[in-house]
Design a protein around this motif. Structure first.
Motif, PDB file in Angstrom:
ATOM      1  N   GLU A  89     -23.742 -20.018 -90.155  1.00 17.27           N
ATOM      2  CA  GLU A  89     -22.844 -19.212 -90.976  1.00 17.27           C
ATOM      3  C   GLU A  89     -23.537 -18.916 -92.306  1.00 17.27           C
ATOM      4  O   GLU A  89     -24.424 -19.667 -92.733  1.00 17.27           O
ATOM      5  N   PRO A  90     -23.143 -17.816 -92.990  1.00 14.33           N
ATOM      6  CA  PRO A  90     -23.838 -17.418 -94.219  1.00 14.33           C
ATOM      7  C   PRO A  90     -23.951 -18.522 -95.264  1.00 14.33           C
ATOM      8  O   PRO A  90     -25.022 -18.719 -95.852  1.00 14.33           O
ATOM      9  N   GLU A  91     -22.852 -19.270 -95.507  1.00  8.56           N
ATOM     10  CA  GLU A  91     -22.930 -20.321 -96.524  1.00  8.56           C
ATOM     11  C   GLU A  91     -23.875 -21.435 -96.085  1.00  8.56           C
ATOM     12  O   GLU A  91     -24.670 -21.942 -96.878  1.00  8.56           O
ATOM     13  N   LYS A  92     -23.804 -21.817 -94.822  1.00  5.35           N
ATOM     14  CA  LYS A  92     -24.680 -22.871 -94.312  1.00  5.35           C
ATOM     15  C   LYS A  92     -26.144 -22.454 -94.445  1.00  5.35           C
ATOM     16  O   LYS A  92     -26.998 -23.262 -94.835  1.00  5.35           O
ATOM     17  N   ARG A  93     -26.420 -21.213 -94.154  1.00  4.63           N
ATOM     18  CA  ARG A  93     -27.795 -20.723 -94.264  1.00  4.63           C
ATOM     19  C   ARG A  93     -28.249 -20.736 -95.725  1.00  4.63           C
ATOM     20  O   ARG A  93     -29.374 -21.126 -96.031  1.00  4.63           O
ATOM     21  N   ALA A  94     -27.373 -20.319 -96.638  1.00  5.41           N
ATOM     22  CA  ALA A  94     -27.716 -20.320 -98.062  1.00  5.41           C
ATOM     23  C   ALA A  94     -27.946 -21.732 -98.570  1.00  5.41           C
ATOM     24  O   ALA A  94     -28.884 -21.986 -99.338  1.00  5.41           O
ATOM     25  N   LEU A  95     -27.103 -22.680 -98.138  1.00  5.36           N
ATOM     26  CA  LEU A  95     -27.257 -24.064 -98.578  1.00  5.36           C
ATOM     27  C   LEU A  95     -28.490 -24.709 -97.952  1.00  5.36           C
ATOM     28  O   LEU A  95     -29.097 -25.601 -98.548  1.00  5.36           O
ATOM     29  N   GLU A  96     -28.866 -24.260 -96.777  1.00  4.94           N
ATOM     30  CA  GLU A  96     -30.100 -24.773 -96.170  1.00  4.94           C
ATOM     31  C   GLU A  96     -31.307 -24.347 -97.001  1.00  4.94           C
ATOM     32  O   GLU A  96     -32.275 -25.094 -97.144  1.00  4.94           O
ATOM     33  N   GLU A  97     -31.248 -23.144 -97.570  1.00  5.87           N
ATOM     34  CA  GLU A  97     -32.310 -22.702 -98.479  1.00  5.87           C
ATOM     35  C   GLU A  97     -32.364 -23.610 -99.711  1.00  5.87           C
ATOM     36  O   GLU A  97     -33.439 -23.968-100.192  1.00  5.87           O
ATOM     37  N   VAL A  98     -31.185 -23.998-100.216  1.00  6.38           N
ATOM     38  CA  VAL A  98     -31.121 -24.915-101.359  1.00  6.38           C
ATOM     39  C   VAL A  98     -31.746 -26.248-100.987  1.00  6.38           C
ATOM     40  O   VAL A  98     -32.548 -26.826-101.744  1.00  6.38           O
ATOM     41  N   ARG A  99     -31.390 -26.762 -99.815  1.00 10.94           N
ATOM     42  CA  ARG A  99     -31.912 -28.054 -99.365  1.00 10.94           C
ATOM     43  C   ARG A  99     -33.436 -28.027 -99.261  1.00 10.94           C
ATOM     44  O   ARG A  99     -34.124 -28.951 -99.711  1.00 10.94           O
ATOM     45  N   MET A 100     -33.968 -26.976 -98.690  1.00 14.55           N
ATOM     46  CA  MET A 100     -35.418 -26.889 -98.515  1.00 14.55           C
ATOM     47  C   MET A 100     -36.133 -26.695 -99.854  1.00 14.55           C
ATOM     48  O   MET A 100     -37.226 -27.210-100.061  1.00 14.55           O
ATOM     49  N   GLN A 101     -35.492 -25.951-100.764  1.00 16.64           N
ATOM     50  CA  GLN A 101     -36.086 -25.786-102.087  1.00 16.64           C
ATOM     51  C   GLN A 101     -36.135 -27.115-102.832  1.00 16.64           C
ATOM     52  O   GLN A 101     -37.144 -27.444-103.478  1.00 16.64           O
ATOM     53  N   LEU A 102     -35.080 -27.911-102.722  1.00 19.93           N
ATOM     54  CA  LEU A 102     -35.075 -29.230-103.351  1.00 19.93           C
ATOM     55  C   LEU A 102     -36.191 -30.102-102.767  1.00 19.93           C
ATOM     56  O   LEU A 102     -36.860 -30.845-103.486  1.00 19.93           O
TER      57      LEU A 102
END
Length: 202
Positions: free
Chosen positions: A97-110
């Motif tokens: 889902e869009p939010e999950k995908r966006a938060l996965e980007e956050v996780r990988m950036q961290l």
């Protein structure tokens, strides 16, 4: 199929991670406390620690890899191994889902930018080689300890490391697009491997 209890535990873990990543995105990793994460998820501090040993583990927890393994298993028989890996990556992220995908980007950036997280991820790469080798072996009919299987698994770990380095250089590009670019380049071969050494004058 997972039982009801297992599904509820997975849902709670996912909710804790979702609230944590939202907070990390809004106020930064260092400024966010376990108590704030627990409060946002409407659970106790003790409940948080039943699911994650530390704040660090919230970021390290990866529930996308199992989706990628399933997507890879669904690739058609006879398809080239590397191309199948590339499609599985895309298929896995397209399911989010869009939010999950966006938060996965956050996780990988961290994972790329927070030193203690980056170091922890590097320490776990050996396990990634073993896990990938097991998947490749099951798909090709070779042994997990086969030299080519282990080498291919190491190359895939290298793909991730290369993508992380490129993501640092291009922070505005989605990580999955960078991964796709690296896979595409690898499919074409790596001409630099045959590049002759040239002595460059200082």
């Amino acid at each position: 199929m997972a039982g009801l209890r297992e599904r509820k535990k997975a849902q709670t873990r996912a909710e804790l991670q979702r609230h944590a990543l939202r907070l990390f995105r809004a106020q930064g990793y260092a400024a966010t406390t376990v108590d704030q994460i627990a409060s946002a998820a409407d659970v106790s501090r003790a409940t948080f620690f039943r699911y994650f040993p530390s704040k660090e583990d919230v970021v390290l927890y990866d529930d996308i890899d199992p989706v990628m393994v399933e997507a890879f298993a669904a690739q058609p028989e006879g398809a080239p191994l590397l191309s199948s890996m590339r499609r599985a990556l895309r298929d896995a992220f397209d399911q989010l889902e869009p939010e999950k995908r966006a938060l996965e980007e956050v996780r990988m950036q961290l994972g790329r930018t927070v030193p203690e997280l980056r170091n922890a991820i590097r320490e776990r790469n050996q396990f990634s080689v073993e896990q990938i080798a097991a998947t490749v072996a099951a798909t090709t009919g070779r042994a997990p300890t086969d030299l080519d299987v282990t080498l291919f698994a190491g190359i895939l770990v290298g793909v991730r490391l290369a993508a992380q380095a490129l993501a640092d250089q291009h922070p505005d590009r989605p990580y999955v697009d960078i991964m796709d670019t690296v896979f595409a380049r690898l499919e074409q071969g790596v001409p630099l491997a045959d590049e002759p050494i040239r002595r460059v004058a200082p």
